[in-house]
Design an enzyme around this catalytic site. Structure first.
Site, short mmCIF file in Angstrom:
data_model
loop_
_atom_site.label_atom_id
_atom_site.label_comp_id
_atom_site.label_asym_id
_atom_site.label_seq_id
_atom_site.Cartn_x
_atom_site.Cartn_y
_atom_site.Cartn_z
N GLU A 20 0.84 -1.21 -0.04
CA GLU A 20 -0.08 -0.14 0.16
C GLU A 20 0.50 1.73 0.44
O GLU A 20 -0.06 2.42 0.09
CB GLU A 20 -0.99 -0.06 1.08
CG GLU A 20 -2.06 -0.43 1.35
CD GLU A 20 -3.10 -1.31 2.61
OE1 GLU A 20 -3.84 -1.87 2.42
OE2 GLU A 20 -2.13 -0.45 3.60
N GLN A 49 4.62 -3.79 2.82
CA GLN A 49 4.69 -5.58 3.37
C GLN A 49 4.19 -6.28 1.92
O GLN A 49 4.94 -5.90 0.45
CB GLN A 49 2.99 -5.65 4.14
CG GLN A 49 1.63 -5.13 3.04
CD GLN A 49 0.50 -5.40 3.43
OE1 GLN A 49 0.24 -5.18 4.25
NE2 GLN A 49 -0.81 -5.98 2.95
#
Length: 759
Positions: free
Chosen positions: A476, A589
């Site tokens: 993100e 991530q």
């Protein structure tokens, strides 16, 4: 990565023990000592009140409110959001002795201990309160939420006068007046005619202001203390008062039986004035018995490393508290029922991270997660229309099936919730063979997800390849990118699995197949288009380097040395401006590494090694989803230092407050990741291929580890020592498995082979 462990709790295999009270850890401890039973949850706050930092949080699964955000001038941006709210404080207690109020922020205490027993699910807290020079009393608090009868809970407070004379006053009852932490607002109305209070019993109903959900709370007290005539009825609370005198050496206690009824699960809200007939100790013992039986299947045993043993058991404990039946909803909020950050919303990690734990230890619970997605399919279809797509676009954050994320750059561009549903269905069916679920619910969802993907993506006019534009993948920190590799790869898998399921359904359940075609108006041309899109999906891959590019242009982004980011800057969302995060190649991530984990058998070891080597140094691990996947892949490519480093991080993320935000609530997904760390990482377990496969390793610090998984109705027991690996099944049915690449069959006997790898 400069994130460091804050080791505060004592290391014990079956307990979480706090020895000595530290005000600076009070909010962290409230999260860590949270209790839940899927139906309701309560943070580990001090029931007697605390004037320091505290979040008095008690939550009920599915109780939420709605807030209007204002009409946007842009289509597809939500105008309202939903969020889990604080409910009734059913442990409310206030204590004074000799006219002095107990408040651990100011009171003089010693020998403070708080302990969560994970074998029984019982939380205890004790200390000696020095009231005056000549008065001391020992107080012990005990609480539990019943796993056997989830609408019930219990509280016990024991007093013993150690010195002097103790004149005690105890005020206790039910309180709906608490504010929601983030909104700074109370969302309850409590009709006066629903308030009942009489001898040792009180009852109150709360009705949410906007969603009009009803919660009826009742409690009954048993004690030798004398109930006074002082009864308090307020706008949103009611209390009973007790008093008693303890001479030196004398002891007494007060127990509370709690019952909560919620109209989502009860056609008629249940009144429990006969709580007096329930035995506190019996209720506690039956709940402990539930835990005993649960641990037989779900426990992971680790010898010679109590820190990891404690961490993995705590992870399993919280996962079972969050969900263990199909009775009380399948929403797994990012914080579960332990805090209000993320608003109690479920994200794509429900299917991708949490589901495997339930698939292999509790398929009934796993099924309920997927059934929730089917029950909210109509809302996903509406969301697709809002975003100019056909089919179903599952929300990136939800509590009722509606999109709750007000950030359009997330809500409108992330497709991983939808492809995550596909992944969850495929893994569940592969492991349980529950084809009734696939044909009754799953294929319909797959059709609608494929329709969305077929209208959300497009063909490149120069290459003729299909891909997705203006999207955000799991990473993100990269927004509005083209051809995010994870998104494209998972879309390809979705088209393929949808076609596979349709072919299988037509062969095995023709009547249901025909009804489904009629219901969905699915035409052969659509299926042909999906196959064509799948065959022409653009997957950015370089044969020479064996690298998958995270998205178009990722290699040319400005570079940042993540090791130079001060630890005080974490979490970055709190300390960096929003747009600053997006301006470099830093990864939040795993993205490429994520799909290489999910479909591990599709890739060679060399491919995984090359991509791990490239992407791992760029990852900041700002998400609790991150460490476990890195540890699992590090084990596969034999990166010894990384395996243990990320494993500790994942397994003790909240216990040791690695991200400095445990105070906000627990990271439920991290617990699932910790379980995967053992099962997928250490044992090398994979279920995405034709057969189950294992490639176990062991750390030199470990003597042995063992666990169970459920697969095709059989319990498979895995036991790994420094010398050998054992695999056995409780069924005599012949089951093929691969161990270190060789084929074996489980048929009720034990397979014992020399351990192939040690780290």
């Amino acid at each position: 990565m400069k994130k460091k462990a804050d080791i505060y709790f004592k290391i014990k295999p079956w307990d979480i023990l706090e020895s000595g009270f530290d005000k600076d850890h009070s909010l962290i401890c409230e999260s860590i000592f949270s209790l839940g039973n899927e139906y309701m949850g309560v943070r580990g706050y001090f029931e007697e009140g605390f004037s320091g930092k505290t979040l008095i949080g008690s939550y009920i699964n599915g109780v939420y409110e709605r807030k209007y955000l204002g009409k946007s001038g842009y289509k597809g941006i939500i105008d309202s959001t939903e969020f889990m709210i604080n409910t009734v404080d059913f442990l409310y207690t206030r204590i004074s002795c000799n006219g002095i109020i107990l408040d651990l922020n100011h009171s003089t205490i010693r020998d403070f201990k708080r302990n969560l027993n994970m074998k029984t699910g019982v939380l205890t807290r004790s200390f000696i309160w020095e009231i005056e020079d000549n008065t001391e009393i020992y107080i012990e608090f005990e609480r539990f939420l019943s796993m056997e009868n989830p609408k019930f809970g219990g509280q016990k407070i024991s007093f013993k006068c150690l010195k002097g004379l103790a004149s005690l006053n105890i005020k206790c009852g039910l309180d709906f007046s608490r504010k929601h932490m983030l909104m700074d607002e109370n969302f309850w109305n409590c009709p006066k005619d629903t308030m009942i209070i009489h001898s040792n019993y009180c009852e109150i109903m709360g009705i949410t202001k906007t969603t009009f959900q009803k919660v009826l709370a009742s409690c009954y007290f048993k004690t030798e203390f004398m109930q006074t005539s002082l009864v308090e009825k307020n706008e949103k609370s009611l209390f009973l008062n007790y008093k008693g005198i303890l001479d030196e050496g004398k002891a007494s206690d007060i127990t509370r039986l709690i019952h909560i009824s919620y109209d989502k699960y009860d056609d008629h809200l249940e009144k429990w004035e006969d709580l007096s007939k329930i035995d506190y100790e019996d209720l506690k013992e039956k709940s402990a018995s539930w835990w005993k039986n649960s641990w037989k299947l779900s426990d992971i045993e680790i010898e010679e490393d109590d820190m990891i043993q404690q961490g993995i058991r705590y992870s399993i404990f919280q996962l079972n508290q969050t969900l263990h039946t199909s009775d009380y909803g399948a929403i797994i909020g990012a914080k579960g029922l332990t805090g209000e950050v993320y608003n109690g919303n479920a994200f794509w990690d429900s299917e991708v991270y949490c589901l495997p734990f339930y698939i292999f230890t509790n398929p009934t619970a796993a099924r309920s997660i997927l059934k929730f997605r089917y029950d909210t399919l109509s809302k996903a279809k509406k969301r697709a229309k809002d975003l100019d797509c056909n089919g179903a676009f599952y929300p990136i954050a939800t509590i009722s099936g509606d999109e709750c994320c007000s950030l359009w750059q997330h809500a409108s561009t992330q497709l991983q919730a939808s492809t995550g549903v596909m992944y969850g269905i495929s893994q569940y069916i592969n492991s349980t063979l529950d084809y009734d679920f696939l044909y009754d619910y799953g294929v319909e969802m797959l059709i609608e997800i494929s329709r969305m993907l077929a209208t959300r993506g497009d063909f490149n006019p120069l290459t003729g390849k299909y891909g997705f534009y203006g999207v955000m993948g799991p990473d993100e920190f990269q927004v509005m990118v083209n051809n995010n590799c994870y998104t494209n790869f998972m879309a390809k898998k979705t088209f393929e699995y949808t076609e596979y399921s349709l072919i299988k359904m037509e062969k095995e359940s023709i009547d249901k197949f025909k009804k489904l075609l009629e219901k969905t108006s699915l035409k052969e041309k659509e299926r042909e288009n999906w196959i064509y899109m799948s065959e022409n999906m653009y997957i950015p891959y370089d044969e020479d380097t064996m690298l998958f590019e995270e998205q178009d242009g990722f290699y040319s982004l400005p570079k940042i040395d993540i090791k130079k980011i001060p630890k005080e800057d974490f979490p970055l969302y709190h300390n960096w401006s929003y747009d600053r995060i997006y301006r470099n190649n830093m990864i939040k991530q795993p993205d490429v590494l994520m799909f290489m984990f999910l479909y591990n058998s599709d890739f060679t070891k060399k491919q995984i090694e090359a991509n791990y080597k490239y992407y791992e140094p760029l990852c900041i691990h700002e998400s609790s989803l991150s460490p476990s996947v890195h540890s699992i892949l590090a084990a596969q490519v034999k990166k010894e230092e990384d395996v243990y480093r990320f494993f500790n991080f994942a397994t003790r993320l909240d216990l040791d407050n690695y991200n400095r935000n445990t105070n906000e609530g627990l990271h439920i997904t991290s617990f699932a990741g910790a379980w995967m760390n053992i099962v997928y990482g250490f044992s090398g377990f994979r279920s995405d291929g034709e057969n189950l496969s294992f490639a176990p390793i062991i750390f030199n610090d470990f003597n042995r580890y063992s666990f169970n998984i459920l697969y095709h109705g059989a319990v498979i027991h895995v036991n790994i020592t420094k010398a050998f690996a054992e695999f056995s099944s409780d069924k005599s049915v012949k089951m093929p498995i691969n161990i270190y690449g060789k084929s074996y069959f489980l048929n009720g006997d034990t397979i014992t082979i020399p351990l192939g790898d040690k780290i």
